[in-house]
Design a protein around this motif. Sequence first.
Motif, mmCIF file in Angstrom:
data_model
loop_
_atom_site.group_PDB
_atom_site.id
_atom_site.type_symbol
_atom_site.label_atom_id
_atom_site.label_comp_id
_atom_site.label_asym_id
_atom_site.label_seq_id
_atom_site.Cartn_x
_atom_site.Cartn_y
_atom_site.Cartn_z
ATOM 1 N N VAL A 121 41.195 41.560 38.559
ATOM 2 C CA VAL A 121 40.517 40.415 37.958
ATOM 3 C C VAL A 121 39.544 39.844 38.983
ATOM 4 O O VAL A 121 39.915 39.579 40.127
ATOM 5 N N ASN A 122 38.306 39.660 38.557
ATOM 6 C CA ASN A 122 37.302 39.060 39.447
ATOM 7 C C ASN A 122 37.429 37.540 39.340
ATOM 8 O O ASN A 122 36.620 36.877 38.697
ATOM 9 N N ILE A 123 38.450 37.024 40.010
ATOM 10 C CA ILE A 123 38.796 35.612 39.828
ATOM 11 C C ILE A 123 37.794 34.685 40.518
ATOM 12 O O ILE A 123 37.637 33.530 40.121
ATOM 13 N N SER A 124 37.102 35.199 41.511
ATOM 14 C CA SER A 124 36.120 34.354 42.201
ATOM 15 C C SER A 124 34.757 34.409 41.508
ATOM 16 O O SER A 124 33.837 33.675 41.886
ATOM 17 N N GLU A 125 34.631 35.277 40.497
ATOM 18 C CA GLU A 125 33.400 35.422 39.714
ATOM 19 C C GLU A 125 32.179 35.689 40.596
ATOM 20 O O GLU A 125 31.081 35.234 40.303
ATOM 21 N N GLU A 126 32.412 36.423 41.681
ATOM 22 C CA GLU A 126 31.274 36.801 42.529
ATOM 23 C C GLU A 126 30.722 38.115 41.991
ATOM 24 O O GLU A 126 31.474 39.042 41.706
ATOM 25 N N ASN A 127 29.391 38.182 41.900
ATOM 26 C CA ASN A 127 28.740 39.347 41.282
ATOM 27 C C ASN A 127 29.055 40.655 41.972
ATOM 28 O O ASN A 127 29.195 41.695 41.332
ATOM 29 N N GLN A 128 29.141 40.617 43.287
ATOM 30 C CA GLN A 128 29.301 41.870 44.026
ATOM 31 C C GLN A 128 30.743 42.370 43.979
ATOM 32 O O GLN A 128 31.040 43.442 44.457
ATOM 33 N N LYS A 129 31.644 41.578 43.395
ATOM 34 C CA LYS A 129 33.046 42.010 43.383
ATOM 35 C C LYS A 129 33.398 42.788 42.129
ATOM 36 O O LYS A 129 32.864 42.545 41.053
ATOM 37 N N HIS A 130 34.353 43.682 42.307
ATOM 38 C CA HIS A 130 34.862 44.444 41.175
ATOM 39 C C HIS A 130 35.824 43.586 40.367
ATOM 40 O O HIS A 130 36.275 42.550 40.819
ATOM 41 N N VAL A 158 41.336 39.579 44.508
ATOM 42 C CA VAL A 158 40.896 39.249 45.864
ATOM 43 C C VAL A 158 40.143 37.916 45.747
ATOM 44 O O VAL A 158 38.980 37.905 45.378
ATOM 45 N N PRO A 159 40.811 36.800 46.018
ATOM 46 C CA PRO A 159 40.111 35.508 45.932
ATOM 47 C C PRO A 159 38.962 35.437 46.927
ATOM 48 O O PRO A 159 38.877 36.249 47.852
ATOM 49 N N SER A 160 38.081 34.473 46.739
ATOM 50 C CA SER A 160 36.932 34.397 47.651
ATOM 51 C C SER A 160 37.382 34.029 49.057
ATOM 52 O O SER A 160 38.441 33.458 49.272
ATOM 53 N N GLN A 165 41.207 24.991 49.523
ATOM 54 C CA GLN A 165 41.307 24.454 48.172
ATOM 55 C C GLN A 165 40.764 25.440 47.131
ATOM 56 O O GLN A 165 41.373 25.659 46.075
ATOM 57 N N THR A 166 39.632 26.061 47.441
ATOM 58 C CA THR A 166 39.024 27.027 46.518
ATOM 59 C C THR A 166 39.933 28.238 46.334
ATOM 60 O O THR A 166 40.174 28.691 45.212
ATOM 61 N N VAL A 167 40.448 28.749 47.438
ATOM 62 C CA VAL A 167 41.315 29.925 47.361
ATOM 63 C C VAL A 167 42.565 29.607 46.539
ATOM 64 O O VAL A 167 42.962 30.368 45.651
ATOM 65 N N GLN A 170 41.901 29.506 42.846
ATOM 66 C CA GLN A 170 41.795 30.832 42.236
ATOM 67 C C GLN A 170 43.176 31.475 42.095
ATOM 68 O O GLN A 170 43.466 32.144 41.097
ATOM 69 N N MET A 171 44.028 31.253 43.080
ATOM 70 C CA MET A 171 45.390 31.799 42.992
ATOM 71 C C MET A 171 46.165 31.137 41.849
ATOM 72 O O MET A 171 46.931 31.788 41.138
ATOM 73 N N GLN A 172 45.934 29.850 41.692
ATOM 74 C CA GLN A 172 46.559 29.132 40.574
ATOM 75 C C GLN A 172 46.089 29.710 39.239
ATOM 76 O O GLN A 172 46.887 29.910 38.318
ATOM 77 N N GLN A 173 44.785 30.025 39.150
ATOM 78 C CA GLN A 173 44.249 30.619 37.910
ATOM 79 C C GLN A 173 44.879 31.973 37.638
ATOM 80 O O GLN A 173 45.167 32.312 36.487
ATOM 81 N N MET A 174 45.103 32.750 38.699
ATOM 82 C CA MET A 174 45.759 34.053 38.529
ATOM 83 C C MET A 174 47.184 33.864 38.033
ATOM 84 O O MET A 174 47.649 34.584 37.150
#
Length: 224
Positions: A121-130, A158-160, A165-167, A170-174
């Motif tokens: 899951v591209n949880i960080s929504e970064e374009n370059q990530k799978h 792989v969180p950003s 707090q951001t990481v 994203q872990m909470q969302q996962m």
Amino acid sequence: MNTTLEERYQKLIAHIAQYRQPESVCLIAVSKTFPASDIQTLYNLGQRHFGENYIQEWQDKIFRLPENIVWHIIGDIQSNKTRVVAENAHWVHTLSREKIAKRLSQQRPNDLPPLQVCVEVNISEENQKHGLAVNEVYDFCQYIKELPQLNLRGLMAVPSDADEQTVKQQMQQMNTLFLQLNQQGLALDTLSMGMSGDWQWALEYGATHIRIGSALFGKRNYAQ
Ligand SMILES: *Cc1c(COP(=O)(O)O)cnc(C)c1O
């Protein structure tokens, strides 16, 4: 580093035990860019789960190592590498394309148990990530469940590389996505997240598999 691989390993094992019952978490030693001899060193200390990213590099190492190592593929897989993965790996954490999933199932030998797989899951929504967007995951899981030689186990992320707090967000969302999918009937038991810099947080948010490279083996030198 001034410590030995053995010292770092024993320390990490003890550290993990402060957070969790050791049986409730699977430590995957991520050995990409490191030689087979380092893998053998950890194997001799009892480590069995290892993660690799680059299929060619992994192929060059496996034949020199014990047969009962459990191999986790945690990097992107190109279609021309699916066969070697299907024939030699136990786990794939990075499924996000139907074509690759289908090939892995078709090429998995029938005398082996199904390949254990996680959806990335591209949880960080970064374009370059799978990985898939959160809203694509359910349908993809349904697709995988139809493939006879794959056993869908869970989710990987792989969180950003960002602030705490951001990481943690994203872990909470996962964690939430994992629970939702189980409520929708998927019976997932694996949440693969947490690396050298953030594994303690990952355990807080329900990770079952943590993937640790540099904290064990040292800094990677990709040029080698
Ligand atoms: C390299 C890698 C790791 C290990 O990272 P470290 O920060 O060195 O622990 C974990 N997961 C994935 C997907 C990787 O590519």
